[in-house]
Design an enzyme around this catalytic site. Structure first.
Site: not given
Ligand SMILES: *[C@@H]1O[C@H](CO)[C@@H](O)[C@H](O)[C@H]1NC(C)=O
Ligand SMILES: *[C@@H]1O[C@H](CO)[C@@H](O)[C@H](O)[C@H]1NC(C)=O
Ligand SMILES: *[C@@H]1O[C@H](CO)[C@@H](O)[C@H](O)[C@H]1NC(C)=O
Length: 974
Positions: A88, A133-134, A191-192, A282
């Protein structure tokens, strides 16, 4: 129940397809060459003509601020048999201010590509612009919080900002593509992205990548399950896939496996994107842990090696041939990198731990990876229904190679969480006949175990009829072949190969549990899996064959490093903690690796090999026949030297002058805004959101001045910030309390603290924990960090200006005072603004102090010391700073090593007490500066013990890690 779930998601998916356009029609290369280096079919990615199981691991370079160690981590990926690495890229990490981008020093992403290339790893790039990615804002820069238009939507402002980032990062991505001689093979779009979607946005991002020169296949990771987003129509990608975290994140119950594995994914893949390989971009490699959580040891237990056996093997059974484990190395959310849901350590319970250590799960994935990088028919299979005798209890997925007769049987319990040991037989229909396997002894499936059994398989110059032991690897070693198989200790094994002439077969072994029979051209071995590894020599069956039968724990310490990638040649070595690589130089094999103690080793190498080296030193090995050798690696007697911090000289200074009424804040920014682009609605004005004034990270000071009157009885504040934030309030220098986010009124202060005639000063220190992410693409990352309400009590008809507020965050705001350490390193503490955390700060006139602290300290306290480190050459001793503290008074701490903020400690929340000090930031052969800021949340606090200690000591082949540039106090220009 399960069935109902399956049906629901299938019908959802059908809706998704019909609502876009027709059934997917395979790969559309959008103008790229079909004979480019990366192509695919329903089975695999094909890279430079080679079919791959892309076994990838997630790594975040920004979570290891020491580029030298990226090479170490990449080598460890390779050693654990990953052939891919997924990055990422964090926009916010590179951009403190609109138009400003930094790719120097720890931000030099080229070195991440170099590290991947040095370890021969394919790269998946995921540059967002949104990543999650938190991390803070899910990867958006702090300045984007002030964007008027919505993020992850197509509109002029967001298009321009997104393009600005992509243009900056694409300068590094484009030349590192496989089409340009690099190793990027896949590029993810956003992403998602599945909620509140805008197809024009997806198109815009895709087009920008393309315009800038990205020409590897595009991918998309659907959220949580196969929902069918972006397979066809505008915004669609080349190779669709999805993410999955089947065990969730409840590390507090580390033995509870909540969700059965999915048994319908193969159907979903066939329904959704049958012309593409089945990709899990993932898949759960561990779990993150929140402030106050149970800690990463618990996560490591939840998502342990048994989980890796059952859930990963299930993925293979479902047909996945692209699997990226998130995380494979988690690292550290240093500085202000984390979003509020996670603390400093992002260890993640991953296969490789935060300080870079091996774990049982790491060893398990190595067993799996070595298997499918060796046994090629596994890459191209179709499902068949195997017959077995315990099918109510044990599920067996059958995979049949489409090119050969080889079949695979993946056995697991129907009830994933079952802890029962169960027996079963499989009817194996092979080209050599049909067998009830095992014919002798028992085939056992342990609770929370899964096995991949193989039949009808040509390996080297032999033909395997079947094996009830799992295959690790096999290799031709000159005049003989070797195959290594394993299962848990004490389990029976049955291994059958074809032989040309029944009469000439000879079986030699010292293991008395081994028996054999030869019948009709088939040699069958029966044995118990030992505590260790048993060699069995077979001659007269064609080329000589060495069968190594290993118990599980012995198998985890077998390594098969590649010596020739083109020919897929490997040597075998058992024993070491880690084997990084092996290189054949003439008649010598040169190993690089790590040991944690004096270690007995075994090596299997071609007979042309005469000698061996380990980390450059010759090792003495004795031949034990059939190309095997045994010997010992000596750990030596390393003296790792470091200062005992309890005996160090510490300097102390108080550090919260802002809490006092006489502090001069005239150069602070006036909080006078009445409008904000935040999604947080204010109750009162002015706007008291830090981001609106250019402060996006760390501690923030607010000072409010009001003219006293006889009516004013107090004030009322509402703090809006992330989980685990804290705020501390003073009035005219008097401590009023330390609080969690939310509302707090301060009443009955007239007659005591409020001066009814003069000026009154409210000082607030806000400890922030980062911004939210943008999970639902609804601009949630724009939630305020600050105060939604600030109101005097006792007065009616308040005007906006009843309190004059000023605000102060990090020195320079978006114009960073310290661009080298970047936008997340410093917040707005007095000591941070004045460089107290930096090496070389002149603390001569500070008081001497000791830690643990013996005085009660109010406000903010700073402690500084220097310490020496000496790790001898040839050893690795990843270091940590650990707090030991039973104080009841709440406090928070920032840990700065050589100016880098490597830890946030909250003694009132935990769970983290140990902080990783990566080599490169840490000078392991010289002096280091440690600065610790302590913020009392209660009125006064005392910092407890801090201990410098290694996690472990390894004799190590770790590559050299250069010292990271760490500017000192005198380099500071603001
Ligand atoms: C806010 O204060 C600044 C000076 O700090 C001034 O330049 C600006 O015009 C003020 N804005 C408003 C809306 O009053
Ligand atoms: C302070 O504000 C909160 C939230 O608006 C409100 O519920 C509370 O009653 C207020 N306290 C006083 C004393 O006015
Ligand atoms: C504070 O103000 C309240 C409300 O005006 C009043 O009732 C109270 O007596 C005052 N207290 C003091 C100590 O002046």
């Amino acid at each position: 129940m399960l069935l109902k779930g399956v049906l629901t998601s299938i019908s959802l998916a059908i809706t998704a397809i019909t609502s876009t356009s027709a059934v997917p029609v395979g790969h559309s290369f959008e103008g790229r060459q079909e004979d480019g280096p990366v192509t695919w079919d329903t089975h695999n990615l094909i890279v430079n003509g080679e079919r791959l199981f892309l076994f990838s691991g997630e790594f975040h370079y920004y979570r290891l601020p020491s580029p030298g160690l990226w090479f170490d981590i990449a080598e460890k990926f390779k050693a654990l048999e990953f052939n891919g690495i997924s990055f990422y890229f964090d926009w916010g990490y590179h951009s403190p201010k609109k138009g400003v981008y930094d790719f120097n020093g720890v931000r030099n992403v080229q070195k991440a590509f170099d590290a991947a290339k040095a370890a021969d790893l394919h790269v998946i790039t995921r540059a967002g612009p949104y990543i999650n990615a938190e991390v803070d804002c899910g990867g958006f820069p702090g300045w984007l919080v002030n964007q008027y238009d919505m993020a992850r939507k197509s509109n002029p402002e967001n298009d321009a900002n997104s393009a600005e980032w992509l243009e900056a990062i694409d300068k590094f991505l484009v030349p590192n593509q496989i089409t340009k001689g690099g190793n990027i093979i896949l590029n993810q779009i956003d992403n998602e992205y599945a909620d509140n979607v805008d197809e024009n946005y997806m198109e815009m991002i895709k087009n920008k990548f393309k315009e800038d020169g990205m020409d590897v296949p595009t991918i998309f990771n659907d959220i949580g399950s196969p929902n069918g987003n972006w397979i066809t129509g505008p915004g669609s990608v080349d190779i669709y896939g999805w993410d999955s975290y089947p065990l969730g994140f409840d590390c507090a119950n580390p033995t509870v496996w909540q969700n059965n594995r999915s048994t319908h994914w193969r159907d979903m893949h066939e329904l959704l994107n049958p012309d593409q390989p089945f990709a899990l971009y993932e898949f759960q490699g561990g779990a993150f842990d929140p402030w106050g959580g149970p800690g990463y040891d618990a996560c490591r237990q939840l998502v342990n090696e048994q989980y890796a056996k059952v859930y990963y093997k299930n993925n293979y059974g479902q047909g996945a041939t692209i699997q990226n484990l998130y995380m494979t190395y988690g690292g550290t959310s240093w500085g202000g990198l984390a979003k509020p849901s996670v603390y400093t350590s992002y260890d993640y319970g991953a296969p490789i731990s935060e300080p870079g250590l091996m774990t049982p799960k790491g060893y398990e994935v190595k067993l799996q990876g070595t298997f499918f990088h060796t046994v090629k028919p596994f890459l191209t299979t179709e499902r068949f229904e195997p017959k077995s005798d315990n099918s109510d209890i044990i599920l067996i997925d059958g995979l049949a190679d489409v090119n050969t007769n080889t079949k695979f049987y993946i056995a697991q319990h129907w009830d994933t969480a079952s802890e029962e040991k169960d027996e079963f037989h499989i009817t194996m229909e092979t080209s050599d006949g049909t067998f009830e396997v095992p014919q002798d002894g028992k085939l056992i499936l342990n609770g929370r175990d899964a096995k991949i059994l193989t039949s009808d398989y040509d390996f080297n110059s032999h033909h395997l009829v079947y094996s009830t032991s799992e295959i690790f690897t096999h290799q031709a070693m000159g005049s003989h072949d070797v195959i290594l198989v394993y299962a848990y200790e004490e389990e029976d094994g049955e291994f059958a190969i074809k032989v040309k002439n029944d009469k000439r077969v000879k079986v030699e072994t010292e293991d008395e549990s081994v028996s054999h029979s030869v019948d009709n051209g088939i040699l069958t071995l029966n044995y118990k899996h030992p505590d260790g590894t048993t060699p069995i020599y077979i001659s007269g069956a064609g080329k000589d064959l060495l069968v190594l039968v290993a118990g599980y724990s012995s198998a985890t310490r077998w390594w098969a490093p590649i010596t020739d990638a083109k020919k897929n040649e490997r040597v075998l070595i058992q024993g070491p903690y880690l084997v990084r690589s092996a290189e054949v130089k003439g008649r010598t094999v040169a190993f690089k690796g790590d040991i944690d103690e004096t270690t007995d080793i075994q090596i299997v190498a071609p007979e042309s090999i005469r000698s061996f080296t380990w980390n450059g030193k010759e090792i003495s090995m004795s031949p034990t026949g059939h190309g095997t050798w045994s010997g010992t690696l000596d750990f030596g007697n390393p003296e790792v030297k470091y200062t005992d911090l309890s005996e160090a000289t510490w300097k102390y200074s108080p550090g919260a002058p802002e809490s006092q009424p006489d502090f001069d804040d005239s150069d602070w920014i006036k909080a006078n805004r009445t409008k904000s682009n935040s999604v947080t609605i204010p109750d009162t004005w002015p706007i008291l959101y830090a981001d609106d004034y250019g402060y996006h990270t760390g501690n923030i000071w607010f000072r409010g001045t009001f003219q006293g009157t006889s009516q004013i009885t107090g004030f009322n504040l509402t703090c809006h910030s992330g989980a685990a934030s804290a705020w501390i309030v003073w009035l005219n220098g008097h401590y009023l309390g330390g609080f969690d986010v939310g509302n707090q009124d301060f009443t009955n202060l007239n007659g005591t603290l409020i001066d009814p005639e003069g000026e009154n000063i409210i000082s607030i220190l806000l400890w922030t924990t980062g911004h939210e992410d943008d999970w639902n693409a609804d601009d949630n990352y724009k939630q305020a960090r600050g105060f939604t309400k600030s109101e005097l009590l006792g007065v009616s008809n308040q005007t906006i200006w009843s309190i004059d507020w000023r605000i102060q965050g990090n020195l320079g705001g978006e114009d960073l005072a310290d661009p080298v350490r970047g936008p997340y390193n410093e917040g707005g503490l007095f000591g941070e603004r004045n460089g107290w955390h930096l090496p070389g700060f002149p603390d001569d006139d500070w008081e001497e102090a000791s830690i643990p602290e013996s005085e009660n300290r109010t406000g903010v306290s700073w402690y500084r010391t220097t310490f020496e480190m000496d790790i001898p050459q040839g050893y690795d001793a990843p270091m940590s700073l650990r707090f030991e503290d039973d104080s009841k008074a709440r406090y928070r701490s920032l840990v700065f090593l050589n100016g880098w903020q490597l830890g946030r400690y909250a003694n009132d929340l935990g769970p983290q007490t140990q902080y990783y000090l990566p080599k490169g930031i840490l000078n392991t052969s010289g002096e280091n500066t440690l600065a610790i800021a302590v913020i009392a949340v209660d009125e006064a606090a005392q910092i407890g013990k801090v201990i410098l200690e290694p996690y472990t000591i390894l004799e190590s082949g770790i590559p050299e890690a250069e010292l990271v540039e760490s500017p000192s106090y005198s380099d500071r220009t603001q």
